[in-house]
Design a protein around this motif. Sequence first.
Motif: not given
Ligand code: NAP
Length: 250
Positions: A192, A63-64, A163, A36, A195, A143, A38, A90, A16
């Motif tokens: 969504i 961000v942690g 959340k 973080s 990954d 988010l 990649n 994130a 996202i």
């Molecule tokens: P994702 O595909 O797993 O991507 C996560 C992103 O966050 C990556 O760019 C990753 O970078 C970065 N990240 C992870 N940990 C981090 C940290 N400690 N500090 C900085 N960057 C960090 O996730 P997504 O599905 O796009 O989700 C994005 C947001 O939407 C999240 O808050 C998630 O909870 C929320 N959300 C997602 C869904 C869904 O179904 N996908 C549903 C509801 C809510 P690196 O690779 O460098 O770690």
Amino acid sequence: MSGRRVLLVTGGSRGIGAAVCLAAASEGWRVAVNYSSNRLAAENVVAQIAAAGGSAVAVQGDVGSEDGIKAIFAAVDAAFGRLDGLVNNAGIVGPPQRIDEVSPERLERMFRVNVTGTIRCAAEAVLRMSTRHGGKGGAIVNLSSAAAVLGAPGQYVDYAAAKGAIDSFTIGLAREVASEGVRVNAVRPGIIDTDIHASGGLPDRARDMAPSIPMQRSGTAGEVADAILYLLSDKATYVTGAILNVSGGR
Ligand code: NAP
């Protein structure tokens, strides 16, 4: 060039967040693409933006961690010298576990990244955007997740609770800074196709869950990005404290 608004997207390298970075750049934002671990993924997003004539930088930082957050904002200050928008994107999940299986270490990290990271990044953004601090105003989008209201039983109630905290924080901060030129909203994505599900040990979750979603399909990162871009935009100048479901009816 220097007059163009600057957006920081945490976790902007994949999923996202990457979709938000690309959409924002196409609408004229200059973008700080946080990641973080990649780096290549973040640099790929930056290269796509540059190839389309936009302006972006990759910004490393976890961000942690407080050091990570300080490094992210220092890098944004150095690259652009201003900040107009923050997307607190994130976030992490964990493998499916009942709460009686969740370790204290997992719980602590779940809240440190998803909740403390969001709150601290928002605080740093307020310091730069609020008129109270000499800023010119701005917009924050957090988010959340449909899990905040569904609870995710048997899967990750710790994530759902984190959340839920994002929802409360969005409402409170929106009211706290409403008179200081800063709008604060959230989106609640449903399922969504990114990954994140594989990172939680369920790579086929988006496909498997489709029959249970009223629209009978998972959403795309781009569909969530469109909602976020609206909340960041001047089309939403009277919208603050809103939490928008982007969940296909889930
Ligand atoms: P994702 O595909 O797993 O991507 C996560 C992103 O966050 C990556 O760019 C990753 O970078 C970065 N990240 C992870 N940990 C981090 C940290 N400690 N500090 C900085 N960057 C960090 O996730 P997504 O599905 O796009 O989700 C994005 C947001 O939407 C999240 O808050 C998630 O909870 C929320 N959300 C997602 C869904 C869904 O179904 N996908 C549903 C509801 C809510 P690196 O690779 O460098 O770690």
